[in-house]
Design an enzyme around this catalytic site. Structure first.
Site, short mmCIF file in Angstrom:
data_model
loop_
_atom_site.label_atom_id
_atom_site.label_comp_id
_atom_site.label_asym_id
_atom_site.label_seq_id
_atom_site.Cartn_x
_atom_site.Cartn_y
_atom_site.Cartn_z
N ASP A 1 -7.92 -5.66 0.33
CA ASP A 1 -8.42 -6.56 -0.70
C ASP A 1 -8.02 -8.02 -0.48
O ASP A 1 -8.54 -8.91 -1.14
CB ASP A 1 -7.92 -6.10 -2.08
CG ASP A 1 -8.53 -4.76 -2.46
OD1 ASP A 1 -9.72 -4.58 -2.22
OD2 ASP A 1 -7.80 -3.89 -2.99
N HIS A 8 0.84 -1.20 0.00
CA HIS A 8 0.00 0.00 0.00
C HIS A 8 0.87 1.24 0.00
O HIS A 8 1.93 1.24 0.62
CB HIS A 8 -0.92 0.02 1.24
CG HIS A 8 -2.09 0.92 1.07
ND1 HIS A 8 -2.02 2.27 1.31
CD2 HIS A 8 -3.34 0.66 0.64
CE1 HIS A 8 -3.20 2.80 1.04
NE2 HIS A 8 -4.02 1.86 0.63
N1 CMC Z 1 3.87 -7.63 -4.69
C1 CMC Z 1 5.20 -7.60 -4.90
N2 CMC Z 1 5.96 -6.50 -4.77
C2 CMC Z 1 5.35 -5.38 -4.43
C3 CMC Z 1 3.95 -5.32 -4.19
C4 CMC Z 1 3.22 -6.51 -4.34
N3 CMC Z 1 1.91 -6.53 -4.11
N4 CMC Z 1 3.60 -4.07 -3.87
C5 CMC Z 1 4.74 -3.34 -3.91
N5 CMC Z 1 5.77 -4.13 -4.24
C6 CMC Z 1 7.18 -3.74 -4.37
C7 CMC Z 1 7.42 -2.93 -5.63
O1 CMC Z 1 7.74 -3.76 -6.72
C8 CMC Z 1 8.57 -2.05 -5.20
O2 CMC Z 1 9.74 -2.83 -5.21
P1 CMC Z 1 11.16 -2.16 -5.64
O3 CMC Z 1 11.46 -1.14 -4.57
O4 CMC Z 1 12.12 -3.29 -5.66
O5 CMC Z 1 10.96 -1.54 -6.99
C9 CMC Z 1 8.25 -1.73 -3.73
O6 CMC Z 1 7.47 -2.85 -3.27
C10 CMC Z 1 7.47 -0.44 -3.53
O7 CMC Z 1 6.27 -0.56 -4.24
P2 CMC Z 1 5.63 0.54 -5.17
O8 CMC Z 1 5.03 -0.15 -6.37
O9 CMC Z 1 6.59 1.63 -5.41
O10 CMC Z 1 4.46 1.06 -4.24
P3 CMC Z 1 3.29 2.03 -4.63
O11 CMC Z 1 2.98 2.81 -3.43
O12 CMC Z 1 3.60 2.78 -5.88
O13 CMC Z 1 2.08 1.02 -4.99
C11 CMC Z 1 0.33 -0.55 -4.70
C12 CMC Z 1 1.12 0.61 -4.08
C13 CMC Z 1 -0.87 -0.84 -3.83
C14 CMC Z 1 -0.15 -0.14 -6.09
C15 CMC Z 1 1.26 -1.78 -4.79
O14 CMC Z 1 1.64 -2.18 -3.49
C16 CMC Z 1 0.59 -2.94 -5.52
O15 CMC Z 1 0.68 -3.01 -6.74
N6 CMC Z 1 -0.08 -3.88 -4.78
C17 CMC Z 1 -0.82 -4.96 -5.43
C18 CMC Z 1 -2.18 -4.49 -5.87
C19 CMC Z 1 -3.10 -4.25 -4.70
O16 CMC Z 1 -3.25 -5.09 -3.82
N7 CMC Z 1 -3.81 -3.12 -4.72
C20 CMC Z 1 -4.80 -2.77 -3.69
C21 CMC Z 1 -4.35 -1.63 -2.83
S1 CMC Z 1 -5.35 -1.38 -1.35
C22 CMC Z 1 -6.95 -1.04 -1.90
C23 CMC Z 1 -7.10 0.07 -2.85
O17 CMC Z 1 -6.34 1.02 -2.91
O18 CMC Z 1 -8.07 0.01 -3.58
#
Ligand code: CMC
Length: 426
Positions: free
Chosen positions: A372, A314
């Site tokens: 989720d 998140h």
């Molecule tokens: N699985 C694997 N790696 C992950 C995940 C994940 N679910 N989430 C983040 N990371 C990694 C990401 O690859 C990055 O790694 P690195 O530093 O090596 O590049 C690091 O953690 C930081 O992540 P980020 O993508 O920069 O984080 P963000 O704040 O931009 O994205 C997020 C947040 C929710 C989009 C992301 O965590 C994600 O894609 N999660 C999976 C989808 C999900 O469950 N979404 C629902 C969110 S909660 C409900 C809502 O908002 O509706």
């Protein structure tokens, strides 16, 4: 307090005031940054940018806390109904007693009907169209039936606009689902509660058939109603997430509020946002067996694989999402009370969490289950189809979008949302 920005090349100094918050980080007021210094701030994805001042929900990402109007989410889920939370978000006040609570709910129930012409429009969609596409379109079409809501001058106008859509969103959403499975549309039964009606409109057989005794009454247990009620409360609002920001940005152009909500629904559909609840279930099914969990966790860590664990991570929570904590307990509680979960998926989900929380990749990046991860398991146990999971999120969140939109339009100082760019082209 003020903050001074120094241009190291020219030695010019620019001073910016800070804005104090009641909780959380303060902010530097950069609204005059360009005017005074001639440079833009660059923050793609808005990781450090506050787009507005708000009084609606507060998230402490480090501690894993969430509040609506100052009330901890745990208290609201335990002591209040979802419709009470809607009242809180829209009017700033929880109902003072059962009569007030029922009065508000009755208003929603009475406003739940949809014009027949709008119902007929749903038959134009291909039956396999995703319910989120239909729902976003349905809400946009709703604006044509209530064109007067484009004007939101008085508090009465604003409340009517918001209550009308909160009342109608379950009807619109369930039509999208019934249309997909080719079932006749079921009108709301206003003798049932707001929440029971959602399950009724999903499960009911056509009245004509019931009258002829071809099928028994629709079975909906109080425990199922309570579970769905809590799920909707947990989804009611969540700060300036992608869909809420979309709603505010679109509303800032002066458009009809239902057009802004329709845009919010489209933003929520994405799998990185609300669409993740559908993907979590699909992913657990794809993993298929606890013995495959390690292999999927290895894929997450493989730099050449774009695979992500759905329902994990998140932007704001750097600890366990409090909504996921409540949902996990709710799942166990429902199971203990006799609501059957899918044992295989439940086992895989538990294993995924166990392995991930001990793994350095997840620990270093503070990746925990989010809302989720467990909501789908419960929704499925409530016999809600997987493709309808994100529309359920919409039903819960519509009130939050309305509250945010109203906060936005009531603020005379807000301007059209119009970010800048760092041009790097020819
Ligand atoms: N699985 C694997 N790696 C992950 C995940 C994940 N679910 N989430 C983040 N990371 C990694 C990401 O690859 C990055 O790694 P690195 O530093 O090596 O590049 C690091 O953690 C930081 O992540 P980020 O993508 O920069 O984080 P963000 O704040 O931009 O994205 C997020 C947040 C929710 C989009 C992301 O965590 C994600 O894609 N999660 C999976 C989808 C999900 O469950 N979404 C629902 C969110 S909660 C409900 C809502 O908002 O509706």
């Amino acid at each position: 307090m003020s903050i001074t920005l120094i241009n190291n090349e020219t030695n010019e100094k620019f001073e910016f005031e800070t804005i104090n918050c009641t909780r959380g980080p303060n902010a530097i007021d950069f609204s005059k940054l360009f005017e005074t210094s001639g440079i833009f701030s660059y923050d793609p994805g808005y990781a450090s940018t506050a787009g507005c001042k708000s009084t609606i929900s507060y998230i402490d990402g480090k501690k894993g806390e969430l509040y609506y109007k100052g009330y901890p989410i745990e208290e609201l889920v335990a002591k209040y109904k979802y419709v009470d939370v809607c009242k809180l978000l829209l009017t700033d006040q929880l109902p003072q007693n059962d009569t007030e609570s029922l009065e508000f709910e009755l208003e929603l129930r009475h406003r739940s009907f949809i014009h027949r012409t709008l119902m007929n429009m749903f038959s134009a969609f291909p039956t396999n169209a995703h319910p989120m596409a239909k729902l976003s379109s349905g809400v946009s079409i709703l604006s044509t039936f209530y064109f007067d809501h484009a004007k939101m001058d008085s508090e009465e106008d604003r409340q009517t606009m918001a209550r009308r859509i909160v009342a109608k969103i379950p009807t619109l959403a369930t039509i999208c689902y019934r249309n997909e499975i080719g079932a006749p549309i079921i009108h709301p039964d206003i003798s049932r509660s707001y929440i029971e009606n959602i399950l009724f409109m999903l499960r009911a057989y056509p009245h004509e058939r019931l009258k002829h005794g071809l099928h028994g009454e629709v079975e909906i247990t109080p425990l199922e109603v309570e579970a769905l009620d809590k799920i909707l409360t947990l989804h009611a609002d969540h700060g300036q997430n992608a869909s809420t920001t979309t709603v505010r940005n679109v509303a800032s152009t002066g458009v009809h509020p239902y057009a802004a909500i329709s845009a919010g629904i489209s933003a929520l559909w994405g799998h990185l946002h609300g669409g993740a609840n559908e993907k979590v279930l699909n992913q657990l099914e794809e993993i298929g067996d606890v013995k495959n969990v390690d292999q999927y966790i290895a894929r997450v860590k493989d730099k050449n694989d774009s695979f992500k664990l759905m329902g994990f991570g998140h932007r704001v929570y750097k600890s366990y999402d409090p909504r996921a904590k409540i949902l996990k307990r709710l799942k166990d509680d429902l199971q203990a009370k006799g609501i059957k979960m899918n044992p295989k998926l439940d086992e895989i989900a538990a294993k995924v969490e166990e392995v991930a929380l001990k793994d350095d990749y997840f620990i270093e990046r503070n990746l925990y289950p989010n809302v989720d991860f467990y909501s789908g398991t419960i929704l499925r146990a409530l016999q809600i189809p997987v493709r309808f999971f994100t529309p359920v999120f919409v039903i819960g969140r519509t009130v939050g979008w309305c509250a945010q939109l109203l906060e936005h339009v009531k603020n005379a100082q807000v301007r059209i949302a119009r970010p800048r760019q760092v041009y790097i082209g020819k």
